[in-house]
Design a protein around this motif. Structure first.
Motif, PDB file in Angstrom:
ATOM      1  N   PHE A   6      64.196  69.811   6.305  1.00 16.63           N
ATOM      2  CA  PHE A   6      64.599  70.489   7.536  1.00 16.63           C
ATOM      3  C   PHE A   6      65.796  69.752   8.128  1.00 16.63           C
ATOM      4  O   PHE A   6      65.774  68.535   8.265  1.00 16.63           O
ATOM      5  CB  PHE A   6      63.453  70.495   8.545  1.00 16.63           C
ATOM      6  CG  PHE A   6      62.189  71.131   8.029  1.00 16.63           C
ATOM      7  CD1 PHE A   6      62.007  72.498   8.107  1.00 16.63           C
ATOM      8  CD2 PHE A   6      61.186  70.352   7.466  1.00 16.63           C
ATOM      9  CE1 PHE A   6      60.843  73.081   7.626  1.00 16.63           C
ATOM     10  CE2 PHE A   6      60.020  70.929   6.986  1.00 16.63           C
ATOM     11  CZ  PHE A   6      59.847  72.297   7.070  1.00 16.63           C
ATOM     12  N   GLN A   7      66.842  70.501   8.498  1.00 17.76           N
ATOM     13  CA  GLN A   7      68.042  69.911   9.082  1.00 17.76           C
ATOM     14  C   GLN A   7      68.447  70.668  10.340  1.00 17.76           C
ATOM     15  O   GLN A   7      68.237  71.877  10.444  1.00 17.76           O
ATOM     16  CB  GLN A   7      69.202  69.956   8.080  1.00 17.76           C
ATOM     17  CG  GLN A   7      69.160  68.883   7.016  1.00 17.76           C
ATOM     18  CD  GLN A   7      69.619  67.524   7.531  1.00 17.76           C
ATOM     19  OE1 GLN A   7      69.921  67.359   8.715  1.00 17.76           O
ATOM     20  NE2 GLN A   7      69.677  66.545   6.640  1.00 17.76           N
ATOM     21  N   GLY A   8      69.050  69.941  11.285  1.00 13.95           N
ATOM     22  CA  GLY A   8      69.518  70.599  12.488  1.00 13.95           C
ATOM     23  C   GLY A   8      69.597  69.672  13.680  1.00 13.95           C
ATOM     24  O   GLY A   8      69.961  68.495  13.548  1.00 13.95           O
ATOM     25  N   ASP A  13      64.359  68.482  15.242  1.00 12.55           N
ATOM     26  CA  ASP A  13      64.036  67.050  15.356  1.00 12.55           C
ATOM     27  C   ASP A  13      62.633  66.850  15.922  1.00 12.55           C
ATOM     28  O   ASP A  13      61.808  66.117  15.372  1.00 12.55           O
ATOM     29  CB  ASP A  13      65.086  66.378  16.250  1.00 12.55           C
ATOM     30  CG  ASP A  13      64.864  64.894  16.450  1.00 12.55           C
ATOM     31  OD1 ASP A  13      63.704  64.455  16.594  1.00 12.55           O
ATOM     32  OD2 ASP A  13      65.857  64.153  16.503  1.00 12.55           O
ATOM     33  N   GLY A  14      62.352  67.500  17.037  1.00 10.01           N
ATOM     34  CA  GLY A  14      61.012  67.448  17.626  1.00 10.01           C
ATOM     35  C   GLY A  14      60.554  66.055  18.007  1.00 10.01           C
ATOM     36  O   GLY A  14      59.356  65.770  18.029  1.00 10.01           O
ATOM     37  N   GLY A  15      61.509  65.158  18.305  1.00  6.32           N
ATOM     38  CA  GLY A  15      61.131  63.808  18.711  1.00  6.32           C
ATOM     39  C   GLY A  15      60.600  62.956  17.564  1.00  6.32           C
ATOM     40  O   GLY A  15      59.811  62.034  17.789  1.00  6.32           O
ATOM     41  N   GLY A  53      70.705  66.613  19.567  1.00  2.41           N
ATOM     42  CA  GLY A  53      72.070  66.588  20.071  1.00  2.41           C
ATOM     43  C   GLY A  53      73.130  66.929  19.050  1.00  2.41           C
ATOM     44  O   GLY A  53      74.308  67.059  19.395  1.00  2.41           O
ATOM     45  N   ASN A  54      72.752  67.094  17.800  1.00  3.72           N
ATOM     46  CA  ASN A  54      73.746  67.342  16.754  1.00  3.72           C
ATOM     47  C   ASN A  54      74.408  68.703  16.875  1.00  3.72           C
ATOM     48  O   ASN A  54      73.764  69.708  17.157  1.00  3.72           O
ATOM     49  CB  ASN A  54      73.108  67.231  15.378  1.00  3.72           C
ATOM     50  CG  ASN A  54      73.198  65.842  14.783  1.00  3.72           C
ATOM     51  OD1 ASN A  54      72.989  65.666  13.584  1.00  3.72           O
ATOM     52  ND2 ASN A  54      73.506  64.833  15.576  1.00  3.72           N
ATOM     53  N   ASN A  82      73.937  73.342  20.280  1.00  6.40           N
ATOM     54  CA  ASN A  82      74.665  72.245  20.916  1.00  6.40           C
ATOM     55  C   ASN A  82      76.172  72.454  20.881  1.00  6.40           C
ATOM     56  O   ASN A  82      76.895  71.935  21.735  1.00  6.40           O
ATOM     57  CB  ASN A  82      74.322  70.909  20.248  1.00  6.40           C
ATOM     58  CG  ASN A  82      72.954  70.412  20.647  1.00  6.40           C
ATOM     59  OD1 ASN A  82      72.559  70.480  21.799  1.00  6.40           O
ATOM     60  ND2 ASN A  82      72.203  69.918  19.677  1.00  6.40           N
ATOM     61  N   ASP A  83      76.643  73.219  19.904  1.00  9.70           N
ATOM     62  CA  ASP A  83      78.062  73.539  19.844  1.00  9.70           C
ATOM     63  C   ASP A  83      78.471  74.358  21.067  1.00  9.70           C
ATOM     64  O   ASP A  83      79.628  74.338  21.481  1.00  9.70           O
ATOM     65  CB  ASP A  83      78.355  74.313  18.557  1.00  9.70           C
ATOM     66  CG  ASP A  83      78.052  73.486  17.322  1.00  9.70           C
ATOM     67  OD1 ASP A  83      78.968  72.835  16.806  1.00  9.70           O
ATOM     68  OD2 ASP A  83      76.883  73.469  16.892  1.00  9.70           O
ATOM     69  N   VAL A  84      77.503  75.046  21.644  1.00  9.70           N
ATOM     70  CA  VAL A  84      77.718  75.795  22.884  1.00  9.70           C
ATOM     71  C   VAL A  84      77.382  74.927  24.096  1.00  9.70           C
ATOM     72  O   VAL A  84      78.175  74.795  25.036  1.00  9.70           O
ATOM     73  CB  VAL A  84      76.852  77.068  22.906  1.00  9.70           C
ATOM     74  CG1 VAL A  84      77.044  77.818  24.212  1.00  9.70           C
ATOM     75  CG2 VAL A  84      77.177  77.958  21.715  1.00  9.70           C
ATOM     76  N   TRP A  85      76.211  74.335  24.080  1.00 11.71           N
ATOM     77  CA  TRP A  85      75.698  73.574  25.218  1.00 11.71           C
ATOM     78  C   TRP A  85      76.624  72.419  25.603  1.00 11.71           C
ATOM     79  O   TRP A  85      76.884  72.157  26.780  1.00 11.71           O
ATOM     80  CB  TRP A  85      74.314  73.021  24.877  1.00 11.71           C
ATOM     81  CG  TRP A  85      73.419  72.849  26.055  1.00 11.71           C
ATOM     82  CD1 TRP A  85      73.772  72.516  27.323  1.00 11.71           C
ATOM     83  CD2 TRP A  85      72.003  73.032  26.079  1.00 11.71           C
ATOM     84  NE1 TRP A  85      72.679  72.463  28.136  1.00 11.71           N
ATOM     85  CE2 TRP A  85      71.579  72.782  27.390  1.00 11.71           C
ATOM     86  CE3 TRP A  85      71.066  73.371  25.106  1.00 11.71           C
ATOM     87  CZ2 TRP A  85      70.238  72.848  27.760  1.00 11.71           C
ATOM     88  CZ3 TRP A  85      69.738  73.439  25.474  1.00 11.71           C
ATOM     89  CH2 TRP A  85      69.320  73.191  26.777  1.00 11.71           C
ATOM     90  N   HIS A  86      77.146  71.707  24.608  1.00  6.15           N
ATOM     91  CA  HIS A  86      77.983  70.542  24.887  1.00  6.15           C
ATOM     92  C   HIS A  86      79.302  70.919  25.549  1.00  6.15           C
ATOM     93  O   HIS A  86      79.892  70.113  26.265  1.00  6.15           O
ATOM     94  CB  HIS A  86      78.239  69.759  23.599  1.00  6.15           C
ATOM     95  CG  HIS A  86      77.063  68.964  23.153  1.00  6.15           C
ATOM     96  ND1 HIS A  86      77.172  67.837  22.367  1.00  6.15           N
ATOM     97  CD2 HIS A  86      75.728  69.111  23.395  1.00  6.15           C
ATOM     98  CE1 HIS A  86      75.962  67.334  22.142  1.00  6.15           C
ATOM     99  NE2 HIS A  86      75.079  68.105  22.745  1.00  6.15           N
TER     100      HIS A  86
END
Length: 209
Positions: A6-8, A13-15, A53-54, A82-86
């Motif tokens: 799983f990547q992303g 990540d889920g901590g 955060g990636n 994150n590409d949007v959020w950041h």
């Protein structure tokens, strides 16, 4: 055993504990491992290398170390939010054109290095009703553009996709956005279960199980 990776970003990540390579975090990868591990004992090894955060540019920067060198048999990627959020928060986002170009390079490199790896792309999503009103329209439109880019890349490389936006929109008929997500993006346990179920269904179809 076959390796499922799983990547992303934080959704995946889920901590997870980064100092424990086998830790899957508290999210849909953990649920998937429980479901498939029970159904198919000792057949699959589950690996989570998502990082909170990636953006897509972060993925490509660590891709050889965290993906290609590990040679997974089955790879799923969820990135874009994150590409949007950041951009909204830090003015450090990724415009859709750059997002698509970088994602394209990442997929091309993966196909060359791992031609036999089964790849599934999950489309970025947002449930804007759970977001701050000032961010809703921009976030919705930009995530939609990133989602379209993912669909076009999946078509280019002949990859399966999981339409998370459509799936979560269906869930809104049962309960409001705040039941499935915390703030429109990060998922509750019920939301993670939705993604788990969609992932497992796609996996079984692709693997002929």
């Amino acid at each position: 055993m076959k390796t499922i990776m799983f990547q992303g970003d934080s959704i995946t990540d889920g901590g997870r504990y980064k100092d424990q390579p086998t830790h899957l975090g508290a999210g849909y990868p953990c649920l998937v491992s429980s479901k498939l591990g029970r159904a198919y004992p000792e057949q699959y090894n589950f690996v989570n290398r998502a990082i909170s955060g990636n953006k897509v540019t972060d993925l490509i920067g660590r891709w050889k170390r965290d993906c290609l060198n590990m040679k997974p048999d089955y790879l799923t990627i969820l990135v874009g939010v994150n590409d949007v959020w950041h951009e909204l928060v830090y003015h450090d986002g990724t415009d859709t054109g750059t997002f698509k170009k970088v994602y394209d390079i990442l997929l091309e490199n993966t196909r060359k290095a791992l031609p036999d790896t089964e790849i599934v792309l999950m489309e970025p999503y947002v449930l804007e009703d759970a977001m701050e009103e000032s961010q809703r329209e921009v976030f919705k439109n930009d995530v939609a553009a990133k989602r379209q880019a993912v669909r076009e890349l999946a078509e280019k490389y002949g990859l399966a996709t999981i339409p998370l936006q459509d799936i979560l929109n269906e869930a809104l008929k049962e309960a409001p956005a705040t039941y499935w997500t915390v703030e429109g993006v990060h998922l509750t346990w019920a939301g993670h279960q939705i993604i788990c179920d969609a992932w497992v269904e796609t996996f079984k179809q692709r693997m002929g199980l």
